[in-house]
Structures are given as C-alpha cells and as structure tokens.
Design a protein around this motif. Structure first.
Motif, mmCIF file in Angstrom:
data_model
loop_
_atom_site.group_PDB
_atom_site.id
_atom_site.type_symbol
_atom_site.label_atom_id
_atom_site.label_comp_id
_atom_site.label_asym_id
_atom_site.label_seq_id
_atom_site.Cartn_x
_atom_site.Cartn_y
_atom_site.Cartn_z
ATOM 1 N N ASP A 25 -0.750 -6.588 -2.210
ATOM 2 C CA ASP A 25 -1.028 -5.103 -2.995
ATOM 3 C C ASP A 25 -0.189 -4.664 -4.074
ATOM 4 O O ASP A 25 -0.892 -4.212 -5.433
ATOM 5 N N CYS A 26 0.893 -5.533 -4.666
ATOM 6 C CA CYS A 26 1.617 -5.063 -5.660
ATOM 7 C C CYS A 26 1.338 -6.202 -7.238
ATOM 8 O O CYS A 26 1.903 -5.801 -8.197
ATOM 9 N N LEU A 86 1.565 -1.614 2.702
ATOM 10 C CA LEU A 86 1.040 -2.550 1.662
ATOM 11 C C LEU A 86 1.989 -3.508 2.284
ATOM 12 O O LEU A 86 2.395 -3.330 2.867
ATOM 13 N N THR A 87 1.496 -5.027 1.643
ATOM 14 C CA THR A 87 1.541 -5.632 0.964
ATOM 15 C C THR A 87 1.969 -6.411 -0.558
ATOM 16 O O THR A 87 1.554 -5.705 -1.167
ATOM 17 N N SER A 147 -8.959 0.349 8.426
ATOM 18 C CA SER A 147 -7.660 -0.879 8.501
ATOM 19 C C SER A 147 -6.537 1.308 9.645
ATOM 20 O O SER A 147 -6.209 0.506 10.625
ATOM 21 N N TRP A 165 -2.822 3.715 8.181
ATOM 22 C CA TRP A 165 -3.226 2.728 7.551
ATOM 23 C C TRP A 165 -2.110 2.309 7.358
ATOM 24 O O TRP A 165 -0.888 2.488 7.009
ATOM 25 N N GLY A 180 -13.538 2.251 -1.965
ATOM 26 C CA GLY A 180 -12.318 2.291 -0.815
ATOM 27 C C GLY A 180 -12.629 2.610 0.305
ATOM 28 O O GLY A 180 -11.573 2.658 1.569
ATOM 29 N N GLN A 183 1.242 -5.534 -11.074
ATOM 30 C CA GLN A 183 1.371 -4.269 -11.192
ATOM 31 C C GLN A 183 2.879 -3.886 -12.059
ATOM 32 O O GLN A 183 3.181 -2.374 -12.175
ATOM 33 N N ASP A 223 -2.928 0.134 -14.095
ATOM 34 C CA ASP A 223 -3.594 0.082 -13.033
ATOM 35 C C ASP A 223 -4.859 0.477 -13.594
ATOM 36 O O ASP A 223 -6.433 1.114 -13.339
ATOM 37 N N SER A 278 7.464 0.283 3.168
ATOM 38 C CA SER A 278 6.598 0.759 3.605
ATOM 39 C C SER A 278 6.120 1.367 4.812
ATOM 40 O O SER A 278 7.078 0.741 5.893
#
Length: 231
Positions: free
Chosen positions: A137-138, A133-134, A122, A130, A115, A141, A186, A155
């Motif tokens: 991204d979640c 989150l979008t 970013s 950085w 990563g 989970q 995860d 965020s």
C-alpha cells in the motif's frame, strides 16, 4: 504561540507525528498530537465518526487551547473538518494534509466511490474494521524501506463505523480559514471537491513533492509548511 493539534489518518495514532512535532516544538509552539478512539494505544475503545470528532474537540477544550492550527491527514480530514467549525474562535486555521474533506451527510466511503467496495469488503471480513496497511500500500509514495516498516508496524485496524457514518456540518466548509496541502506523488491535482473549496477566499493551496505520508517521508518540510500557516 500557536497550538498545533495534529491528527493522523486511518490506522495511525499520535506516534505518527513524532518527527513533525519535534520540529514544531523546537520553533516554540505548543504541539498536541491526538490518537483517535479505537486506534493505536486506544484500541478497543468503541468509535464512530462523531466519536472521532469529539476526540479532537475534547483535546482542545480540555486543555483550553487557543490560536489552534488544526491539522488533519488523510481520513482525519473528515473529523478534523467537523471539529474545526465546532471550536469557534479557538481556531486559527485548519490544514488538510492530502486529506479527505467532510461534506454534510456524506461519509468517507461515499466520498470515495472507486474505493467503497474495497473498504466495505475489508470491514465485513475483519470484524468491523478496515484492515491495516501493508508494505504494498505504501509503494511509490517517496518512502524508504525503514519508513514503510515503521508505518506498517505501527498500523492498527481502523474502526469501520467511522468510515461509513455521515459527516455533520452546520455551515459550508469553505467559510473556514483553511489550507489544503497536496502531496504530489499521490496525484498532481486535488479532488474535484477540494478544487471547488479552493475557490473560496478563505482557502489556499500548498504543495509538497512527496507521497501520501509526508510526516514520515518529509517531516521537516511538512513542519515548515505548517509553521508558515501560523504567521
């Protein structure tokens, strides 16, 4: 009475622990969620990795907390692991919640080779931060739409220097009394670095069948695991 000091991962602040903190307080414990510098209500404050370490140490020393269970989620495992060795006999246990762990001389990005390019790009594109989150991204989970909206809506950009500066440890992390909580959605297995640490007699493994943000997806179950660590 145990003092729980809770530190959420990248982009998040103390607000992320609201439901977990309520469960721990209901059980009679002192609970201190921490927002790291540069995040959430502390946006704009300059921050490097050692700033974040000191944020945690200062919270514990300023309030003269004892019997501390120090909890670090995700990125926060790196500053929390360093803070844990600096608070001496105030520490009862450190709990890493699906977290990165510090290695002396290594940074967040150096411990995540796959990563690193993404994170550094970013940071370069977002003025040294950085990007937050979008919803994508979640995905996958264990979060419902409302939980994802809450995470994404809360965020804030994460200070890039905290991700690229190296950790500083005075002694091996395996000497600390620690629990590693693996969130199974995860990935079913801890990283190689964590697997090595779990060979220590001072470390133990716990598991939770949820994703990377259990304070949102399974707060009561997460609180029960944390309570078990203070007995």
């Amino acid at each position: 009475m145990t003092a729980f000091v809770l530190v959420a991962g990248a982009w998040l602040g103390s607000w992320a622990w609201e439901e977990v903190a309520a469960e721990l307080r209901a059980a009679g414990h002192d609970v201190r969620p921490v927002t790291l510098s540069g995040l959430a209500e502390k946006q704009g404050a300059p921050a490097g990795l050692q700033t974040h370490v000191q944020d945690v140490v200062d919270e514990i020393e300023r309030r003269d907390l004892r019997e501390v269970v120090l909890v670090g989620h995700s990125y926060a495992g790196i500053p929390v692991g360093q803070a844990a060795e600096r608070i001496g006999d105030r520490l009862a246990r450190v709990v890493f919640v699906d977290a990165n762990v510090p290695a002396d001389g290594e940074s967040f990005v150096s411990s995540w080779p796959s990563g690193r390019a993404m994170v550094e790009a970013s940071i370069a594109e977002n003025g040294g931060f950085w990007a937050p989150l979008t919803a994508a991204d979640c995905a996958g989970q264990g979060l419902d739409d409302a939980q994802i909206a809450r995470i994404v809506g809360g965020s804030t950009p994460h200070p890039g220097a905290t991700l690229t500066e190296p950790a500083v440890l005075a002694r091996p992390l395996g000497e600390l009394p620690a629990t590693y909580l693996k969130c199974l959605l995860d990935g079913p297995e801890p990283s190689d670095e964590v697997a090595e640490l779990l060979k220590s007699e001072h470390w133990r493994l716990a598991e939770l069948d949820t994703g990377h943000w259990p304070m949102f997806s399974r707060p009561r179950e997460l609180a029960r695991i944390l309570l078990a660590e203070c007995r």
